[in-house]
Design a protein around this motif. Structure first.
Motif, mmCIF file in Angstrom:
data_model
loop_
_atom_site.group_PDB
_atom_site.id
_atom_site.type_symbol
_atom_site.label_atom_id
_atom_site.label_comp_id
_atom_site.label_asym_id
_atom_site.label_seq_id
_atom_site.Cartn_x
_atom_site.Cartn_y
_atom_site.Cartn_z
ATOM 1 N N LEU A 139 0.833 -1.197 0.000
ATOM 2 C CA LEU A 139 0.000 0.000 0.000
ATOM 3 C C LEU A 139 0.865 1.242 0.000
ATOM 4 N N ASP A 140 0.622 2.128 -0.958
ATOM 5 C CA ASP A 140 1.226 3.461 -0.965
ATOM 6 C C ASP A 140 0.162 4.417 -0.456
ATOM 7 N N LEU A 141 0.287 4.809 0.805
ATOM 8 C CA LEU A 141 -0.718 5.615 1.483
ATOM 9 C C LEU A 141 -0.430 7.090 1.252
ATOM 10 N N GLY A 142 -1.346 7.757 0.530
ATOM 11 C CA GLY A 142 -1.088 9.121 0.085
ATOM 12 C C GLY A 142 -0.200 9.082 -1.137
ATOM 13 N N CYS A 143 -0.618 8.313 -2.143
ATOM 14 C CA CYS A 143 0.249 7.998 -3.288
ATOM 15 C C CYS A 143 0.479 9.175 -4.209
ATOM 16 N N GLY A 144 -0.340 10.233 -4.105
ATOM 17 C CA GLY A 144 -0.150 11.381 -4.989
ATOM 18 C C GLY A 144 -0.254 10.981 -6.447
ATOM 19 N N GLY A 188 -2.520 2.098 -4.551
ATOM 20 C CA GLY A 188 -2.300 3.497 -4.229
ATOM 21 C C GLY A 188 -3.572 4.120 -3.700
ATOM 22 N N VAL A 189 -3.472 4.780 -2.556
ATOM 23 C CA VAL A 189 -4.622 5.442 -1.935
ATOM 24 C C VAL A 189 -4.314 6.924 -1.784
ATOM 25 N N ASP A 190 -5.282 7.757 -2.150
ATOM 26 C CA ASP A 190 -5.121 9.199 -1.964
ATOM 27 C C ASP A 190 -6.503 9.825 -1.862
ATOM 28 N N ASP A 246 -9.816 8.316 2.713
ATOM 29 C CA ASP A 246 -9.269 9.125 3.804
ATOM 30 C C ASP A 246 -8.251 8.277 4.553
ATOM 31 N N ALA A 247 -7.051 8.818 4.761
ATOM 32 C CA ALA A 247 -5.976 8.062 5.409
ATOM 33 C C ALA A 247 -6.295 7.725 6.861
ATOM 34 N N ILE A 301 3.740 -1.089 3.811
ATOM 35 C CA ILE A 301 3.082 0.218 3.681
ATOM 36 C C ILE A 301 4.134 1.294 3.481
ATOM 37 N N ILE A 302 3.912 2.127 2.471
ATOM 38 C CA ILE A 302 4.719 3.316 2.209
ATOM 39 C C ILE A 302 3.863 4.538 2.530
#
Length: 236
Positions: free
Chosen positions: A18-23, A41-43, A74-75, A88-89
């Motif tokens: 998971l790239d949290l806040g992947c932009g 990717g989550v943003d 939402d993170a 997780i990144i």
């Protein structure tokens, strides 16, 4: 331009990453390219997710076990089950979020025991110069709302079931670039010095010449713009 070093954050085939806040997708796309993983990717920003999708399309593969997903979320309220994510990144995200402790709680909830976490935030002293040079830098919509002390953030994370295992710094050549942008904030789009420096950074990114790559490696411990920290969640 990667901030996370995948040598320090190894991915295994079959990992759910998971790239949290992947932009706009730099880390989630590179995670996908690193092996047979499921990269998510989550943003919160829908426009950034669309850009991430566009950047991913040339790398999409029809074969193998790779999978790639993007999700608007939402993170502090992530749509994942407890202990469901292997890696997780969270890169350059926490400085934007009022309830960053809520984000850390969600990371703790969804990361598997033994899973890896990579967190990056702007380094304190280069960031303080940016704030001093320009109030607009941190007052724009979606801008930075706090300056982290890296050691303090590390201790906060270690108060949770996470064990720290490595730290480094990144993007030293970008610190002067942002100082220049802040100094001439209102005219940054037309300033010839800023435009020339930007061309240098693009050249460095695309060509990776020995001179600038070596210079940045030497300068990162001194003036790297980002501090990068790696943790392993304790086995329950």
């Amino acid at each position: 331009m990667l901030t996370i070093n995948f040598h320090d954050f190894p991915l295994n085939d079959g990992d759910l990453v998971l790239d949290l806040g992947c932009g706009e997708g730099r880390h989630v796309i590179n995670a996908y390219l690193h092996g047979d993983v499921t990269a998510i990717g989550v943003d919160l920003n829908h426009r950034d997710l669309l850009t991430s999708r566009e950047r991913f399309l040339p790398f999409a593969q029809a074969s193998g076990n790779k999978q790639f997903y993007l999700q608007q979320a939402d993170a502090t309220q992530l749509p994942f089950a407890d202990h469901s994510i292997d890696k997780i990144i969270c890169s350059e995200v926490l400085e934007h979020i009022p309830d960053y402790q809520g984000v850390l709680a969600e990371i703790e909830r969804i990361l598997k025991p033994g899973g890896l976490l990579a967190i990056t935030v702007p380094r304190a002293w280069p960031e303080k110069i940016c704030w001093w040079l320009s109030s607009e830098y941190h007052q724009v919509e979606g801008g930075h709302i706090r300056i982290f002390n890296g050691s303090h953030l590390r201790r906060e994370i270690e108060q949770r079931p996470f064990n720290f295992y490595k730290r480094h710094w990144a993007h030293a050549l970008h610190s002067p670039f942002w100082w220049l942008k802040c100094l001439w904030w209102k005219t940054q789009d037309t300033n010839p010095l800023i435009k020339s420096y930007h061309r240098l950074l693009v050249w460095d990114l695309m060509k990776k010449p020995w001179l600038t790559q070596t210079l940045e490696k030497w300068l990162n411990p001194i003036m790297g713009k980002s501090v990068v920290m790696y943790f392993r969640k304790e086995n329950s």
